[in-house]
Design an enzyme around this catalytic site. Structure first.
Site, short mmCIF file in Angstrom:
data_model
loop_
_atom_site.label_atom_id
_atom_site.label_comp_id
_atom_site.label_asym_id
_atom_site.label_seq_id
_atom_site.Cartn_x
_atom_site.Cartn_y
_atom_site.Cartn_z
N TYR A 29 0.82 -1.23 0.00
CA TYR A 29 0.00 0.00 0.00
C TYR A 29 0.85 1.28 0.00
O TYR A 29 0.69 2.14 0.86
CB TYR A 29 -0.98 0.02 1.19
CG TYR A 29 -1.71 -1.29 1.35
CD1 TYR A 29 -2.76 -1.62 0.48
CD2 TYR A 29 -1.36 -2.22 2.33
CE1 TYR A 29 -3.42 -2.83 0.60
CE2 TYR A 29 -2.02 -3.43 2.44
CZ TYR A 29 -3.05 -3.73 1.58
OH TYR A 29 -3.69 -4.92 1.69
N TYR A 157 -11.81 -8.19 6.23
CA TYR A 157 -10.67 -8.20 5.32
C TYR A 157 -10.37 -9.63 4.92
O TYR A 157 -10.25 -10.51 5.78
CB TYR A 157 -9.42 -7.57 5.98
CG TYR A 157 -8.24 -7.63 5.04
CD1 TYR A 157 -8.15 -6.74 3.96
CD2 TYR A 157 -7.26 -8.62 5.16
CE1 TYR A 157 -7.09 -6.83 3.06
CE2 TYR A 157 -6.21 -8.70 4.25
CZ TYR A 157 -6.14 -7.80 3.21
OH TYR A 157 -5.11 -7.90 2.30
N ASP A 258 -12.78 -17.37 7.61
CA ASP A 258 -11.43 -16.98 7.22
C ASP A 258 -10.60 -16.89 8.50
O ASP A 258 -10.68 -15.90 9.23
CB ASP A 258 -11.48 -15.64 6.47
CG ASP A 258 -10.11 -15.18 6.02
OD1 ASP A 258 -9.10 -15.73 6.51
OD2 ASP A 258 -10.04 -14.25 5.20
N LYS A 287 -1.05 -17.29 6.96
CA LYS A 287 -0.19 -16.48 7.84
C LYS A 287 0.72 -17.31 8.77
O LYS A 287 1.81 -17.68 8.35
CB LYS A 287 -1.04 -15.47 8.59
CG LYS A 287 -1.52 -14.38 7.62
CD LYS A 287 -1.85 -13.07 8.30
CE LYS A 287 -1.92 -11.94 7.30
NZ LYS A 287 -3.27 -11.51 6.94
C1 LIG Z 1 -3.83 -11.45 5.60
C2 LIG Z 1 -5.20 -11.96 5.40
C3 LIG Z 1 -5.62 -12.46 4.16
C4 LIG Z 1 -4.74 -12.43 2.93
O1 LIG Z 1 -3.61 -13.25 3.04
P1 LIG Z 1 -2.35 -12.97 2.08
O2 LIG Z 1 -1.41 -14.09 2.43
O3 LIG Z 1 -1.84 -11.61 2.40
O4 LIG Z 1 -2.84 -13.07 0.69
C5 LIG Z 1 -6.89 -12.95 4.06
N1 LIG Z 1 -7.73 -12.95 5.13
C6 LIG Z 1 -7.35 -12.50 6.33
C7 LIG Z 1 -8.31 -12.56 7.48
C8 LIG Z 1 -6.09 -11.97 6.52
O5 LIG Z 1 -5.73 -11.47 7.71
#
Ligand SMILES: *Cc1c(COP(=O)(O)O)cnc(C)c1O
Length: 436
Positions: A29, A157, A258, A287
């Site tokens: 960003y 997100y 997610d 992550k």
């Molecule tokens: C960081 C994140 C993503 C995206 O993961 P990337 O490895 O950066 O593509 C998706 N969902 C959540 C909740 C996240 O924190």
């Protein structure tokens, strides 16, 4: 003529490559021609980041939720070196290998017991794309192609690729910039009933209304369970997920969690959904999966989802680096460290220390809210943080903290000591004093 393949760097001092970076590289960003400062990184060990300029900083970020065991971990190094000496990568089309199978087995045994199939993806965003495709293909296979939209939460997100971005918060996800590119999904308000408060049933009313209104076109609801991460470090009531599970069942809508940010102990449970015990149909992880060593993510699905899609054809996704053995091997080592089961005490200790250190900041006039859950702590201000000014103060006080919007937040490695957390909190206070 000069040889264009010749090494062009020959940097004699870090300030030279820092200057090249400033002019030519994008960071997350940013624009290449803006002057927001970047610090020159040298190396990291445990919870300490070493800058090229000689400063040693306590890491408050875990490199965005990832480095849960700290940096340069002997067991993770060992697993990586062992695997790279055997083989770094092989295509996953038509070939399989033990690191990928072992990892999938581990993920299925750690995740909700109803999940039965694993898709190994190369980043969190991609695992979200795969989850969305699974939901769409599921209803295609069921002969209900009209169920193709998603419902997501405001302030959510889910990543930066186009499909994932379309389910991010429409404002902070910049939907207006990409209006012609993105499908239009349905958005429900952010849950406002806080984690730890008494459940307020009215908090689910608008979600229920939207599900009833749109269910004929909805294939899935996607949300971050319990903790909305990049959309505002917000902790909401577990009962919200229980209500959601019930209505999704009633209206034949898949539920996607997610867990990319929340997974692997960060919230005080191995996965955040466990606070509610309402299991999803599809779950994404990423992550911290590799302990912060490499990019890797996974999408887990129920046997019903996997077999229904399979009854009508293949799942239409296949990344080049799918199941990368090196990433799988280090993920297995990271999950082995978690299975030593020291993380619950570590997270609890970090949590207690952050409560102690951050709570008093509510006395500052510029502080609107302080919240802590597991190894996540957030100080919400009444104004946007001047990131460059704040980071200068943090670095001068021996801390690596990267605020965004109105939020100064901490998610240190689980191994952070009380003293290291105290350093992080003191650095935040030093900044608050300059603006209050
Ligand atoms: C960081 C994140 C993503 C995206 O993961 P990337 O490895 O950066 O593509 C998706 N969902 C959540 C909740 C996240 O924190």
């Amino acid at each position: 003529m000069t040889d264009p393949t010749a090494k062009t760097s020959g940097f004699s001092h870090y300030s030279e490559w820092l200057e090249f970076d400033r002019k030519h590289l994008w960071h997350p960003y940013t624009s290449v021609n803006n002057a927001l400062p970047c610090y020159a990184f040298d190396s990291a060990d445990g919870c300490i980041i070493h800058l090229a300029s000689g400063e040693h900083l306590v890491d408050g970020m875990s490199s965005w939720w990832c480095a849960i065991h700290g940096y340069n971990h002997p067991r993770l190094n060992e697993a990586t070196i062992e695997q790279v000496q055997r083989n770094a990568h092989i295509m996953f089309g038509g070939l399989t290998h033990e690191p990928a199978v072992e990892l999938s087995q581990r993920l299925l045994s750690m995740g909700p017991s109803n999940l039965d199939a694993v898709f190994l993806a190369d980043s969190g965003s991609v695992s979200v794309e795969v989850a969305i495709k699974m939901a769409a293909q599921y209803f295609q296979a069921k002969g209900k192609p009209g169920k193709h939209r998603l419902l997501a939460l405001r302030n959510g997100y889910h990543g930066d690729t186009a499909g994932a971005m379309a389910v991010c918060d429409p404002v902070t996800g910049m939907h207006s910039l990409f209006a012609k590119l993105l499908p239009e999904h349905v958005f429900a308000p952010q849950p406002r009933c806080r984690f730890g408060d008494e459940w307020d049933p009215s908090d689910f009313s608008e979600m229920r209304r939207l599900l009833r209104q749109h269910h004929k076109e909805l294939c899935a609801v996607i949300l971050e369970p319990i903790v909305q991460g990049a959309g505002g470090i917000w902790f909401y009531h577990p009962q919200y997920l229980c209500e959601l599970r019930a209505v999704c069942d009633e209206l034949e809508i898949l539920l996607i969690y997610d867990e990319i940010a929340t997974g692997f102990g960060r919230t005080g449970k191995l996965f955040a959904w466990e606070w509610a015990q309402a299991a999803p149909d599809i779950m994404t992880v990423g992550k911290a999966l590799t302990g912060g060593y490499m990019t890797l993510a996974a999408t887990l699905a129920t046997a019903d989802v996997a077999e229904t899609i399979g009854s009508s054809g293949p799942l239409m996704h296949g990344p080049t680096f799918m199941g990368n053995p090196l990433a799988c091997a280090v993920a297995n080592a990271s999950l082995t460290l978690l299975s030593d089961n020291k993380w619950p005490q570590q997270v609890a200790a970090v949590s207690t220390q952050m409560q102690r250190g951050l709570r008093p900041f509510i006395q500052y006039k510029c502080v609107r809210d302080v919240r802590v859950l597991g190894a996540i702590g957030a100080v919400e201000l009444d104004r946007d943080v001047d990131v460059a000014a704040a980071q200068k103060i943090f670095v001068a006080n021996g801390a690596w903290i990267r605020p965004f919007g109105k939020l100064i937040y901490l998610m240190p490695p689980f191994i952070a000591s009380n003293e290291q957390i105290a350093t992080l909190c003191a650095a935040i206070e030093a900044y608050l004093r300059t603006i209050d």
